[in-house]
Design a protein around this motif. Structure first.
Motif, PDB file in Angstrom:
ATOM      1  N   UNK A 200       0.846  -1.186   0.000  1.00 48.22           N
ATOM      2  CA  UNK A 200       0.000   0.000   0.000  1.00 48.22           C
ATOM      3  C   UNK A 200       0.887   1.244   0.000  1.00 48.22           C
ATOM      4  N   UNK A 201       0.273   2.419   0.105  1.00 52.85           N
ATOM      5  CA  UNK A 201       1.048   3.648   0.036  1.00 52.85           C
ATOM      6  C   UNK A 201       2.001   3.801   1.221  1.00 52.85           C
ATOM      7  N   UNK A 202       1.583   3.407   2.402  1.00 54.15           N
ATOM      8  CA  UNK A 202       2.450   3.522   3.568  1.00 54.15           C
ATOM      9  C   UNK A 202       3.673   2.618   3.420  1.00 54.15           C
ATOM     10  N   UNK A 203       3.450   1.391   2.996  1.00 52.22           N
ATOM     11  CA  UNK A 203       4.571   0.473   2.798  1.00 52.22           C
ATOM     12  C   UNK A 203       5.490   0.951   1.681  1.00 52.22           C
ATOM     13  N   UNK A 204       4.899   1.478   0.614  1.00 52.84           N
ATOM     14  CA  UNK A 204       5.716   1.985  -0.492  1.00 52.84           C
ATOM     15  C   UNK A 204       6.552   3.169  -0.055  1.00 52.84           C
ATOM     16  N   UNK A 205       5.969   4.054   0.763  1.00 53.19           N
ATOM     17  CA  UNK A 205       6.687   5.240   1.212  1.00 53.19           C
ATOM     18  C   UNK A 205       7.865   4.870   2.109  1.00 53.19           C
ATOM     19  N   UNK A 206       7.621   4.035   3.122  1.00 52.51           N
ATOM     20  CA  UNK A 206       8.647   3.763   4.126  1.00 52.51           C
ATOM     21  C   UNK A 206       9.614   2.651   3.731  1.00 52.51           C
ATOM     22  N   UNK A 207       9.212   1.762   2.834  1.00 50.36           N
ATOM     23  CA  UNK A 207      10.078   0.648   2.468  1.00 50.36           C
ATOM     24  C   UNK A 207      10.712   0.802   1.089  1.00 50.36           C
ATOM     25  N   UNK A 208      10.178   1.693   0.262  1.00 53.59           N
ATOM     26  CA  UNK A 208      10.715   1.846  -1.096  1.00 53.59           C
ATOM     27  C   UNK A 208      11.220   3.270  -1.326  1.00 53.59           C
ATOM     28  N   UNK A 209      10.355   4.262  -1.095  1.00 56.78           N
ATOM     29  CA  UNK A 209      10.698   5.641  -1.434  1.00 56.78           C
ATOM     30  C   UNK A 209      11.773   6.195  -0.508  1.00 56.78           C
ATOM     31  N   UNK A 210      11.573   6.098   0.792  1.00 57.09           N
ATOM     32  CA  UNK A 210      12.514   6.701   1.734  1.00 57.09           C
ATOM     33  C   UNK A 210      13.912   6.076   1.678  1.00 57.09           C
ATOM     34  N   UNK A 211      14.049   4.751   1.565  1.00 61.34           N
ATOM     35  CA  UNK A 211      15.418   4.216   1.425  1.00 61.34           C
ATOM     36  C   UNK A 211      16.152   4.733   0.197  1.00 61.34           C
ATOM     37  N   UNK A 212      15.439   5.061  -0.878  1.00 59.41           N
ATOM     38  CA  UNK A 212      16.083   5.600  -2.067  1.00 59.41           C
ATOM     39  C   UNK A 212      16.258   7.115  -1.985  1.00 59.41           C
ATOM     40  N   UNK A 213      15.714   7.740  -0.954  1.00 58.02           N
ATOM     41  CA  UNK A 213      15.763   9.205  -0.827  1.00 58.02           C
ATOM     42  C   UNK A 213      16.746   9.660   0.244  1.00 58.02           C
ATOM     43  N   UNK A 214      17.723   8.827   0.574  1.00 57.81           N
ATOM     44  CA  UNK A 214      18.671   9.178   1.635  1.00 57.81           C
ATOM     45  C   UNK A 214      19.440  10.470   1.350  1.00 57.81           C
ATOM     46  N   UNK A 215      19.892  10.723   0.116  1.00 59.98           N
ATOM     47  CA  UNK A 215      20.595  12.003  -0.105  1.00 59.98           C
ATOM     48  C   UNK A 215      19.731  13.215   0.182  1.00 59.98           C
ATOM     49  N   UNK A 216      18.487  13.183  -0.269  1.00 59.38           N
ATOM     50  CA  UNK A 216      17.596  14.308  -0.022  1.00 59.38           C
ATOM     51  C   UNK A 216      17.241  14.420   1.452  1.00 59.38           C
ATOM     52  N   UNK A 217      16.991  13.300   2.096  1.00 59.51           N
ATOM     53  CA  UNK A 217      16.654  13.322   3.518  1.00 59.51           C
ATOM     54  C   UNK A 217      17.818  13.847   4.354  1.00 59.51           C
ATOM     55  N   UNK A 218      19.035  13.436   4.007  1.00 57.22           N
ATOM     56  CA  UNK A 218      20.201  13.907   4.750  1.00 57.22           C
ATOM     57  C   UNK A 218      20.384  15.412   4.584  1.00 57.22           C
ATOM     58  N   UNK A 219      20.189  15.907   3.376  1.00 55.56           N
ATOM     59  CA  UNK A 219      20.333  17.348   3.136  1.00 55.56           C
ATOM     60  C   UNK A 219      19.287  18.141   3.915  1.00 55.56           C
TER      61      UNK A 219
END
Length: 315
Positions: A200-219
């Motif tokens: 679902x969207x929650x699983x996609x966000x926390x298990x797929x999107x956020x792990x690939x968004x580490x550079x943006x999250x760190x910045x």
């Protein structure tokens, strides 16, 4: 060629590749020299002010007042730091600033992620996206003003409270747009594969999107931390009690007021203060204030990379 012959020849091929010399033109070496010199100058402009503040804090009062301190301590002395160790109001303001950074940054990141993810969808999947983007864009360029904002804060009974330092700046629209554009740049195939597998969207966000968004999250994490740590105006504007000042506001009041306050000081503190100068004490305070950022930045720097999704999509 069979696999056994390839295995035998592979070490020799790799050795030959390592020994290959790439012929570089003269313009390449000129560019490397120019690039090195420019980056070295930029690095020095960032390092020299820190070295000057550190040297000033470790110098004697006479050397600081005479202007003889540059980047090396003159007449080494730890009196400024001894004075700060006994100054409870400074460390109390540091504690307030630390709590603000932890809670405020966590709230910032949660709201940024939860806002950026739905806004990264197309108007087909999120029908209200255009309206929300228009609303957020208006808030970026138009505001109520300083006095109306103060009246709102007062009517919400947030004056002189810890939450007045966090809630008014809980979500930065610029950071939301940065995060939204980063998510929109990720491969859609990875997200679609997650939905096909039943996520679902929650699983996609926390298990797929956020792990690939580490550079943006760190910045954005670093931006939020520095913003909260260095913010001083809101503490001065919304706090009536100096005991509620965060560290940046406390330092600002110390710099604005030329004379050191001598109220609530013990005789030992007054004797130590008489042997110090305002320059050494302020320099010690400033250097202590930048230590947390200097400690945190190296741990976040490793995430400032690109190509985090290279190889995640297979044709």
């Amino acid at each position: 060629m069979c696999s056994s012959d390839l295995k035998k020849r592979l070490p020799r091929l790799l050795k030959g590749v390592r020994q290959m010399k790439i012929k570089r033109s003269g313009s390449y070496y000129v560019y490397q020299l120019f690039n090195t010199v420019v980056l070295a100058l930029v690095a020095l402009t960032c390092i020299f002010p820190i070295l000057h503040v550190l040297a000033m804090s470790l110098s004697s009062s006479n050397a600081a007042m005479a202007g003889r301190v540059t980047f090396i301590p003159v007449e080494f002395s730890l009196s400024a730091y001894e004075y700060l160790m006994k100054k409870k109001d400074f460390f109390h303001s540091v504690g307030i600033a630390g709590g603000r950074v932890v809670i405020g940054t966590a709230l910032n990141m949660i709201l940024i992620v939860l806002t950026a993810y739905p806004l990264s969808r197309s108007s087909i999947h999120f029908r209200g996206r255009t309206w929300y983007m228009t609303y957020f864009a208006i808030t970026m360029f138009l505001g109520g003003g300083l006095i109306p904002t103060y009246m709102v804060i007062k009517n919400l009974h947030l004056l002189d409270s810890f939450w007045v330092l966090i809630l008014p700046c809980a979500m930065n629209i610029w950071n939301v747009i940065i995060m939204m554009n980063f998510i929109r740049g990720l491969p859609r195939a990875v997200e679609e594969a997650a939905f096909v597998d039943g996520a679902n969207h929650w699983q996609t966000l926390f298990q797929v999107i956020l792990p690939m968004s580490k550079p943006s999250l760190a910045s954005l994490l670093l931006f939020s931390m520095i913003g909260h740590w260095n913010a001083w105006f809101d503490g001065m504007f919304y706090m009536n009690n100096p005991n509620n000042y965060p560290m940046a506001t406390y330092l600002a009041t110390q710099i604005i007021n030329n004379n050191q306050t001598m109220t609530n000081m013990t005789p030992e503190q007054l004797a130590l203060l008489s042997s110090l100068s305002e320059k050494t004490v302020r320099s010690a305070q400033l250097f202590i204030s930048i230590i947390p950022i200097l400690v945190v930045y190296p741990f976040l720097q490793k995430f400032f990379v690109k190509g985090i999704t290279v190889g995640s999509v297979k044709e």
